[in-house]
Design an enzyme around this catalytic site. Structure first.
Site, mmCIF file in Angstrom:
data_model
loop_
_atom_site.group_PDB
_atom_site.id
_atom_site.type_symbol
_atom_site.label_atom_id
_atom_site.label_comp_id
_atom_site.label_asym_id
_atom_site.label_seq_id
_atom_site.Cartn_x
_atom_site.Cartn_y
_atom_site.Cartn_z
ATOM 1 N N ASN A 1 -3.908 38.827 12.753
ATOM 2 C CA ASN A 1 -3.790 38.210 14.095
ATOM 3 C C ASN A 1 -3.696 36.672 13.808
ATOM 4 O O ASN A 1 -3.183 35.856 14.400
ATOM 5 C CB ASN A 1 -5.096 38.596 14.717
ATOM 6 C CG ASN A 1 -5.222 40.150 15.081
ATOM 7 O OD1 ASN A 1 -4.002 40.713 14.939
ATOM 8 N ND2 ASN A 1 -6.263 40.449 15.739
ATOM 9 N N THR B 1 27.942 12.974 45.491
ATOM 10 C CA THR B 1 26.563 13.642 46.010
ATOM 11 C C THR B 1 27.149 14.702 46.901
ATOM 12 O O THR B 1 28.346 14.720 47.645
ATOM 13 C CB THR B 1 25.839 12.725 46.853
ATOM 14 O OG1 THR B 1 26.564 12.286 48.065
ATOM 15 C CG2 THR B 1 25.319 11.417 46.224
ATOM 16 N N HIS B 2 26.428 15.985 46.736
ATOM 17 C CA HIS B 2 26.902 16.993 47.610
ATOM 18 C C HIS B 2 28.173 17.447 47.192
ATOM 19 O O HIS B 2 29.130 18.151 47.709
ATOM 20 C CB HIS B 2 26.935 16.919 49.217
ATOM 21 C CG HIS B 2 25.524 16.464 49.606
ATOM 22 N ND1 HIS B 2 24.449 17.382 49.874
ATOM 23 C CD2 HIS B 2 25.069 15.009 49.920
ATOM 24 C CE1 HIS B 2 23.483 16.603 50.377
ATOM 25 N NE2 HIS B 2 23.801 15.155 50.224
ATOM 26 N N SER C 1 44.566 31.555 26.712
ATOM 27 C CA SER C 1 44.570 33.045 27.220
ATOM 28 C C SER C 1 45.194 33.912 26.492
ATOM 29 O O SER C 1 46.397 33.450 25.950
ATOM 30 C CB SER C 1 45.037 32.592 28.704
ATOM 31 O OG SER C 1 45.366 33.816 29.231
ATOM 32 N N LYS D 1 47.386 28.047 29.287
ATOM 33 C CA LYS D 1 46.047 27.833 29.588
ATOM 34 C C LYS D 1 45.176 27.013 28.433
ATOM 35 O O LYS D 1 45.380 27.171 27.134
ATOM 36 C CB LYS D 1 45.171 29.156 29.916
ATOM 37 C CG LYS D 1 45.658 29.890 31.137
ATOM 38 C CD LYS D 1 45.250 29.197 32.345
ATOM 39 C CE LYS D 1 43.793 28.978 32.498
ATOM 40 N NZ LYS D 1 42.952 30.324 32.737
ATOM 41 N N GLU E 1 31.628 26.584 29.181
ATOM 42 C CA GLU E 1 31.184 27.693 29.900
ATOM 43 C C GLU E 1 30.222 28.435 29.091
ATOM 44 O O GLU E 1 29.131 29.016 29.831
ATOM 45 C CB GLU E 1 32.532 28.673 30.111
ATOM 46 C CG GLU E 1 33.510 28.135 31.011
ATOM 47 C CD GLU E 1 34.725 28.808 31.161
ATOM 48 O OE1 GLU E 1 35.463 28.341 31.772
ATOM 49 O OE2 GLU E 1 34.842 29.696 30.485
ATOM 50 N N LYS F 1 7.811 36.147 19.577
ATOM 51 C CA LYS F 1 9.080 35.610 18.363
ATOM 52 C C LYS F 1 9.899 36.096 18.882
ATOM 53 O O LYS F 1 11.284 35.433 18.556
ATOM 54 C CB LYS F 1 8.615 36.051 16.997
ATOM 55 C CG LYS F 1 7.317 35.382 16.386
ATOM 56 C CD LYS F 1 6.725 36.087 15.383
ATOM 57 C CE LYS F 1 6.190 37.571 15.666
ATOM 58 N NZ LYS F 1 5.109 37.675 16.418
#
Length: 462
Positions: free
Chosen positions: A116, A161-162, A283, A289, A296, A331
């Site tokens: 422990n 913003t937004h 791709s 691509k 990502e 862990k």
């Protein structure tokens, strides 16, 4: 097939062995094996403490320390655990017995300690090392961001913003906006390290060691800042794991935000940046691509880091005091989150280092409508209230939209007709002028950005 000989650290009170099903769920060596260097190190320190407390002779201490050196060499060389090794502590103990050829000293090492306090100590030592490694990777990403920012001090782009175009800023200012969250993350990592730097060894199973081990000597030998004050708390305390996981989860969120910015900016619709070859893929169907896979994956990794934190907090909130076997999974969450951070941080740094910024495209995205606030500020300087200015400029923006023209196409006469304080306001529609006047500390003005670059370099050095 003859089953492997057992080397359990428990079992004397049991007449029979555990079910294979219990062994399958109870066996943790597949996860905790990576603690072995710390288990060896704390075991050597424990042997020295037992000798200082009169439990071992100096000769027995030296036998154990030398034997553990041989154990470390075997594991480092690739010695695998066997099916009978329940956890890393059993594995190290078995190899120690082999290294000492069955000498009685090997059987004395576990005197006065428990798995422990042993695992709590080893996990804290591992966490301290991991905090340093993650901090170094975060610092490297900061350095890449600052280096790229230095080359983009004079490039203008929209701030959002937004997710709507808001006001013009220097591209350096935008890049630096991702440096400061990492600085806060590094401070949280430092705080997590301080939380981990309390030594539980000597707490035993739950009541403390029955032998006079010098815990202060142990603390110094292992490099901890403090000694735990309560043995019940010490063996069940995983606050340091939760704190580390929180720091990693929030860092993951910050990396995800940077990744999202760059994924958007690298799309054809924005075209602000072009991704390099080293950290993007193609791709399997579409030859044209170029996919920002590293970014990502960084964005997705943030969800895993959050999951590790939630799993840890969910485990802790249902436990009574003292040690419980649920803590064996601490862990799994900790190692996963650290491993993930040490993959994601260099990948994001590599992606940023390879980016090509299209400064012309950045500048072209800055439109006169984004200087509407500057028009209002011009009116305020001419004596109008900001409420008046906001209404007047808003009416001009609406007129430009209805006519399908830019704000500066309305002309000086139309502006003055809206409000006399707009006389001479044409210069306020220049993006360079808008940026140049924002020299408050933390602003996007050229001098403010230079100061910010210097502050960012100092933050990295810390």
């Amino acid at each position: 097939m003859t089953p492997p000989a057992t080397h359990k650290l428990w079992g004397g009170r049991f007449a029979g062995g555990p079910s294979p099903l219990l062994d399958a769920i109870n066996r943790s060596i597949g996860v905790d094996l990576r603690l072995w260097p710390h288990d060896v190190r704390l075991s050597q320190a424990w042997a020295a403490a037992l000798a200082e407390g009169g439990v071992l002779t100096a000769e027995e201490r030296d036998q154990i320390v030398a034997g553990l050196d041989r154990v470390a060499a075997r594991i480092a060389a690739g010695e695998p655990p066997t099916a009978a090794d329940e956890d890393v502590h059993t594995f190290v103990d078995r190899l120690l017995h082999e290294a000492l050829g069955g000498a009685p000293a090997a059987g004395k090492l576990h005197t006065g300690r428990s798995r422990n306090d042993q695992v709590a100590t080893a996990t804290r030592l591992w966490a301290l090392e991991a905090c340093r490694e993650v901090d170094a990777a975060a610092r490297d990403l900061q350095a890449v961001l600052v280096a790229r920012a230095e080359g983009l001090r004079h490039a203008l782009m929209p701030a959002y913003t937004h997710l709507q175009r808001a006001q013009p800023v220097s591209a350096a200012h935008w890049l630096l906006s991702h440096v400061w969250p990492l600085a806060r993350d590094r401070r949280r990592l430092a705080a997590a390290a301080r939380g981990a730097s309390t030594m539980p060894l000597g707490s035993g199973a739950v009541a403390g060691s029955a032998f006079p081990v010098p815990r202060e000597s142990l603390r110094r030998a292992l490099g901890f800042d403090a000694v735990s004050e309560n043995s019940i708390d010490a063996v069940g305390d995983r606050d340091f794991v939760a704190e580390f996981l929180f720091a990693l989860a929030l860092m993951g969120a910050h990396l995800s935000r940077l990744a999202e910015d760059l994924i958007l900016f690298g799309s054809s619709e924005f075209g602000f940046v072009r991704f390099g070859d080293g950290f993007s893929t193609g791709s399997s169907m579409m030859p044209q691509k170029r996919n920002p896979d590293a970014l990502e994956l960084a964005r997705g990794a943030a969800a895993r880091s959050l999951g590790d934190l939630v799993a840890m907090l969910g485990t802790l909130k249902g436990l009574p005091s003292g040690y419980n076997k649920d803590l064996q999974d601490d862990k799994r969450a900790l190692f996963d989150a650290v491993d993930l951070a040490l993959l994601v941080l260099p990948a994001v740094a590599g992606t940023v280092a390879e980016l090509t910024f299209d400064e012309a495209r950045l500048r072209a995205a800055v439109t006169p409508a984004m200087m509407a606030t500057d028009l209002a500020d011009h009116m305020v300087r001419g004596g109008a209230t900001f409420r008046e200015a906001h209404a007047a400029v808003g009416a001009l923006v609406r007129a430009a939209e209805e006519q399908g023209v830019e704000l500066d196409d309305l002309g000086a006469e139309r502006m003055v007709a809206e409000h006399p304080a707009l006389a001479g306001a044409e210069g306020a529609l220049a993006a360079e002028a808008s940026v140049a006047q924002r020299e408050v500390r933390g602003g996007t003005g050229p001098k403010a950005v230079l100061l910010q670059l210097e502050e960012a370099k100092r933050a990295i050095a810390e």
